[in-house]
Design an enzyme around this catalytic site. Structure first.
Site, PDB file in Angstrom:
ATOM      1  N   GLY A 181       0.808  -1.226   0.000  1.00  0.00           N
ATOM      2  CA  GLY A 181       0.000   0.000   0.000  1.00  0.00           C
ATOM      3  C   GLY A 181       0.835   1.268   0.000  1.00  0.00           C
ATOM      4  CB  ALA A 182       1.878   3.998   1.218  1.00  0.00           C
ATOM      5  CG  LEU A 183      -1.110   1.469  -3.764  1.00  0.00           C
ATOM      6  CD1 LEU A 183      -2.288   1.022  -4.631  1.00  0.00           C
ATOM      7  CD2 LEU A 183      -0.053   0.372  -3.712  1.00  0.00           C
ATOM      8  CG  HIS A 214       2.987   0.462  -5.526  1.00  0.00           C
ATOM      9  ND1 HIS A 214       3.117   1.548  -4.687  1.00  0.00           N
ATOM     10  CD2 HIS A 214       3.660  -0.556  -4.924  1.00  0.00           C
ATOM     11  CE1 HIS A 214       3.815   1.200  -3.618  1.00  0.00           C
ATOM     12  NE2 HIS A 214       4.170  -0.063  -3.738  1.00  0.00           N
ATOM     13  CD  GLN A 232       7.385  -7.594   3.808  1.00  0.00           C
ATOM     14  OE1 GLN A 232       6.518  -8.345   3.364  1.00  0.00           O
ATOM     15  NE2 GLN A 232       8.040  -6.743   3.040  1.00  0.00           N
ATOM     16  N   GLY A 283       8.900  -5.149  -8.860  1.00  0.00           N
ATOM     17  CA  GLY A 283       9.681  -3.972  -9.244  1.00  0.00           C
ATOM     18  C   GLY A 283      11.164  -4.169  -8.975  1.00  0.00           C
ATOM     19  CG  ASP A 312      11.773  -3.458  -3.302  1.00  0.00           C
ATOM     20  OD1 ASP A 312      12.247  -3.027  -2.246  1.00  0.00           O
ATOM     21  OD2 ASP A 312      10.800  -2.940  -3.872  1.00  0.00           O
ATOM     22  CB  SER A 339       5.357   3.078   0.632  1.00  0.00           C
ATOM     23  OG  SER A 339       4.816   2.364  -0.460  1.00  0.00           O
TER      24      SER A 339
HETATM   25  P1  AMP Z   1       5.934  -2.497  -1.746  1.00  0.00           P
HETATM   26  O1  AMP Z   1       4.555  -1.931  -1.598  1.00  0.00           O
HETATM   27  O2  AMP Z   1       7.007  -1.532  -1.397  1.00  0.00           O
HETATM   28  O3  AMP Z   1       6.070  -3.835  -1.076  1.00  0.00           O
HETATM   29  O4  AMP Z   1       6.126  -2.759  -3.303  1.00  0.00           O
HETATM   30  C1  AMP Z   1       5.238  -3.564  -4.043  1.00  0.00           C
HETATM   31  C2  AMP Z   1       5.842  -3.834  -5.398  1.00  0.00           C
HETATM   32  O5  AMP Z   1       6.061  -2.604  -6.091  1.00  0.00           O
HETATM   33  C3  AMP Z   1       7.222  -4.515  -5.298  1.00  0.00           C
HETATM   34  O6  AMP Z   1       7.343  -5.485  -6.327  1.00  0.00           O
HETATM   35  C4  AMP Z   1       8.166  -3.361  -5.511  1.00  0.00           C
HETATM   36  O7  AMP Z   1       9.427  -3.740  -6.001  1.00  0.00           O
HETATM   37  C5  AMP Z   1       7.402  -2.521  -6.518  1.00  0.00           C
HETATM   38  N1  AMP Z   1       7.890  -1.130  -6.474  1.00  0.00           N
HETATM   39  C6  AMP Z   1       8.134  -0.398  -5.354  1.00  0.00           C
HETATM   40  N2  AMP Z   1       8.656   0.801  -5.700  1.00  0.00           N
HETATM   41  C7  AMP Z   1       8.741   0.819  -7.058  1.00  0.00           C
HETATM   42  C8  AMP Z   1       9.198   1.778  -8.009  1.00  0.00           C
HETATM   43  N3  AMP Z   1       9.676   2.960  -7.638  1.00  0.00           N
HETATM   44  N4  AMP Z   1       9.135   1.451  -9.327  1.00  0.00           N
HETATM   45  C9  AMP Z   1       8.650   0.234  -9.725  1.00  0.00           C
HETATM   46  N5  AMP Z   1       8.203  -0.703  -8.861  1.00  0.00           N
HETATM   47  C10 AMP Z   1       8.246  -0.427  -7.547  1.00  0.00           C
END
Ligand code: AMP
Length: 280
Positions: free
Chosen positions: A31-33, A37, A61, A149, A152, A188
């Site tokens: 979240g906090a999209l 995302h 995690q 993404g 990570d 986020s």
């Molecule tokens: P998170 O909400 O941080 O767990 O991220 C969810 C998914 O979005 C993961 O696969 C991340 O690698 C991807 N993601 C996070 N930040 C970015 C970004 N700046 N660009 C592309 N994908 C992202």
């Protein structure tokens, strides 16, 4: 957009989609999209898939309880963003719905070397939690494609390993990192940065660019030291600045034109930990 809070309801809904011949694309998030995302959601939609996003701040995690407590939660805004993007389905579960038997991990995942370096070393247990939640979500959603993404980088490698071992039919697609105009990787956690911290945060990106651009003329240890000093002078606390083999994450002492490499940085600004990487 369909919103499900219960895995059983989501599973019945997706069963129907599958019966209608739909391919399923899945984007797990906390979240906090942001645009990063949404770019993953759009990739699944462009591929014509029934697009399922999950928003779940996975407690297992977080190796630091304070980080979990302070993780930004913006559900209403997230729903608006996903609806606008055209996402088909959102899974928005409670901790109990994801972990009906409790959060304790019965059997650790064999993540090998990946768990011992970089994020694995600085965030003990983190990747076990990531593997645990994604394994559970994959069992519920049973997607054809998992969208991740590159931001990570190491997480992508951990999840590819999980997919190879347990979900051989699953396609894993890795999307490029979306950045702010000054280069800061969207995250986020950026929402928690104060204005002065935000103004400094792009230095991490500048360090990656410098590591990349000096590969022909400098030794990596020299560039690494320059970056460390710059970040520390600006008030960051550096966890690591490393160069690694892009395929295995084996750490490299120096630039090596025979090896495809990735530079990775993790650093705190205040109590906010930022990570970023760049392939050379
Ligand atoms: P998170 O909400 O941080 O767990 O991220 C969810 C998914 O979005 C993961 O696969 C991340 O690698 C991807 N993601 C996070 N930040 C970015 C970004 N700046 N660009 C592309 N994908 C992202």
């Amino acid at each position: 957009m369909y919103i499900f809070h219960k895995y059983s309801d989501l599973m019945s809904h997706l069963e129907q989609a599958r019966k209608n011949g739909k391919n399923i694309g899945f984007i797990p998030t906390m979240g906090a999209l942001h645009e990063g995302h949404i770019s993953l959601v759009k990739e699944a939609l462009t591929a014509g898939q029934a697009t399922v996003c999950s928003i779940f701040v996975n407690p297992t995690q977080f190796n630091n309880p304070e980080d979990l407590a302070k993780y930004p939660r913006t559900t209403e805004q997230d729903i608006a963003l996903l609806t606008e993007a055209g996402c088909d389905t959102l899974y928005l579960p409670s901790v109990e719905d994801v972990y009906p038997q409790g959060t304790k991990l019965e059997k650790p995942y064999n993540l090998g070397y990946l768990e011992t370096v970089l994020e694995g070393k600085y965030r003990p247990g983190h990747f076990q939690g990531v593997a645990q939640v994604v394994d559970r979500l994959l069992k519920i959603v049973k997607p054809d494609t998992l969208y991740l993404g590159r931001k990570d980088y190491q997480q992508c490698m951990v999840l590819k390993r999980l997919a190879d071992e347990k979900y051989p039919e699953l396609t894993v697609k890795i999307a490029v990192t979306k950045r702010e105009p000054d280069g800061l990787a969207m995250s986020s956690r950026n929402r928690r940065l104060t204005e002065p911290q935000r103004a400094l945060a792009a230095i991490i990106y500048q360090c990656l660019v410098s590591i990349q651009s000096k590969q022909e003329e400098q030794n990596f240890p020299v560039v690494k030291k320059e970056c460390e000093e710059l970040l520390e002078k600006k008030g960051f606390r550096v966890d690591y600045i490393e160069l690694a083999d892009a395929g295995t994450l084996e750490l490299l002492e120096n630039y090596d034109p025979r090896k495809k490499a990735v530079a990775l940085i993790a650093a705190f600004i205040g109590d906010i930990r930022l990570i970023d990487n760049m392939e050379l």
